[in-house]
Design a protein around this motif. Structure first.
Motif, short mmCIF file in Angstrom:
data_model
loop_
_atom_site.label_atom_id
_atom_site.label_comp_id
_atom_site.label_asym_id
_atom_site.label_seq_id
_atom_site.Cartn_x
_atom_site.Cartn_y
_atom_site.Cartn_z
N GLU A 34 0.81 -1.22 0.00
CA GLU A 34 0.00 0.00 0.00
C GLU A 34 0.85 1.27 0.00
O GLU A 34 0.59 2.22 -0.75
N LEU A 35 1.87 1.30 0.86
CA LEU A 35 2.74 2.48 0.94
C LEU A 35 4.21 2.10 0.75
O LEU A 35 5.10 2.76 1.27
N ARG A 197 5.93 6.96 -3.67
CA ARG A 197 4.70 6.82 -2.89
C ARG A 197 4.74 7.89 -1.80
O ARG A 197 5.81 8.17 -1.24
N ALA A 198 3.58 8.44 -1.46
CA ALA A 198 3.59 9.55 -0.51
C ALA A 198 2.39 9.49 0.43
O ALA A 198 1.30 9.04 0.05
N PHE A 199 2.62 9.94 1.66
CA PHE A 199 1.53 10.10 2.61
C PHE A 199 1.84 11.28 3.53
O PHE A 199 2.99 11.70 3.68
N SER A 264 7.69 10.54 1.68
CA SER A 264 7.60 9.85 0.39
C SER A 264 8.87 9.03 0.18
O SER A 264 9.92 9.32 0.74
N GLY A 265 8.74 7.98 -0.64
CA GLY A 265 9.88 7.11 -0.92
C GLY A 265 9.66 6.31 -2.18
O GLY A 265 8.52 6.12 -2.63
N ALA A 266 10.76 5.82 -2.74
CA ALA A 266 10.70 5.05 -3.98
C ALA A 266 10.28 3.62 -3.68
O ALA A 266 10.89 2.93 -2.86
N PRO A 267 9.19 3.12 -4.31
CA PRO A 267 8.75 1.76 -4.04
C PRO A 267 9.79 0.71 -4.43
O PRO A 267 10.50 0.88 -5.43
#
Length: 303
Positions: A34-35, A197-199, A264-267
């Motif tokens: 998901e994240l 991906r970001a939250f 945020s980070g690279a999946p």
């Protein structure tokens, strides 16, 4: 500019960890994709010492990295490699568990008995699952803070933002970890790399994260399958906001302003085999880690 839509907002869930630490979990132990590359996020905040002083006694980690960010109180830590230290208010620690580490974290309140901090788990790719463990302890005074003309303040803990770079580096997920405050009534757009991906995690005040369907912030409602959906609901304390793809997020601060973490980070996009504090790629690797724990060969690296 491509505004990221808000896919979901949800409240963090009360839970207990360690030897009885009361905390709120925004995500973790569910769908690791998901994240991706992030696995878990905990908000440990309390003003009742009995709810946190027992802390997190000795426990193992393998295959992940953890970042601990302390806002109030302190956290004493020690590990199987002989490292010891204490994180105070504003301090950050990034721990790369890699091939394996045993450690403990013991929270202490401030003079008023208040304790507040966050812990984020980031996955390691298969190529780095068994890398040598390491710590990066960073004092709050080393973290750059940017103050914009409208009063917006951004602490750059990891990554680069508005020309400043955070002091923590060499992290596999190549993350951006920001502590953002937007003053009351201010609307702010913040860039986020398109391929991450970001939250956001709101922990003070409230704000509306503008939906891509309402880039101007003018519309208050839209219809979805004949039902009205408020897309400007304010996200308040202990709210996770999960974003879709795009290169920026926009927030409209509420009456008390809003403070949130923007991460945020690279999946990594690899299989995940996960049991408690150990995260590997296959069940066979997970079973090997358990055997290592049982037979005393879990620690693979020394200083």
């Amino acid at each position: 500019m491509s505004l990221r839509p808000t896919l979901e907002t949800r409240k963090a869930t009360p839970t207990m960890e360690g030897a009885g630490v009361h905390l709120h979990r925004a995500f973790g132990f569910q769908d690791p994709s998901e994240l991706d590359p992030f696995l878990l996020f905990d908000d440990f905040r309390n003003d009742v010492p009995d709810h946190y002083l027992q802390g997190f006694p000795w426990h193992p980690h393998r295959g992940i990295e953890t970042i601990t960010y302390v806002l109030n109180g302190s956290v004493d830590h020690g590990d199987s490699l002989g490292n010891t230290g204490s994180l105070g208010a504003g301090d950050v620690q990034w721990m790369t568990a890699g091939s394996g580490i045993l450690h403990q974290e013991m929270p202490k309140g401030n003079a008023s008995g208040q304790m507040h901090g966050f812990q984020l788990w980031a996955n390691l790719p298969s190529s780095l699952k068994m890398t040598a463990p390491r710590y990066q302890d960073v004092e709050g005074k080393e973290i750059p803070e940017i103050i914009d003309d409208d009063g917006t303040r951004v602490k750059v803990i990891v990554g680069s933002f508005w020309g400043k770079s955070g002091p923590v580096d060499g992290i596999a997920a190549d993350p951006q970890y920001l502590d953002v405050y937007v003053p009351a009534g201010v609307k702010k757009t913040l860039p986020v790399d398109t391929y991450r991906r970001a939250f956001a995690y709101v922990f003070e005040g409230s704000g509306a994260f503008t939906d891509a369907a309402d880039p101007t912030g003018v519309l208050l409602e839209k219809e979805v399958d004949g039902a009205e959906l408020n897309i400007r609901d304010m996200s308040g304390d202990r709210t996770l906001v999960r974003f879709g793809t795009g290169d920026s997020v926009t927030v409209q601060a509420g009456e008390q302003g809003v403070r949130f973490l923007l991460i945020s980070g690279a999946p990594i996009q690899e299989p995940v085999a996960w049991h408690g504090p150990i995260v590997m790629n296959t069940q066979a690797e997970l079973q090997q880690a358990m055997r290592d724990l049982r037979n005393g060969t879990f620690i693979k690296a020394a200083h």
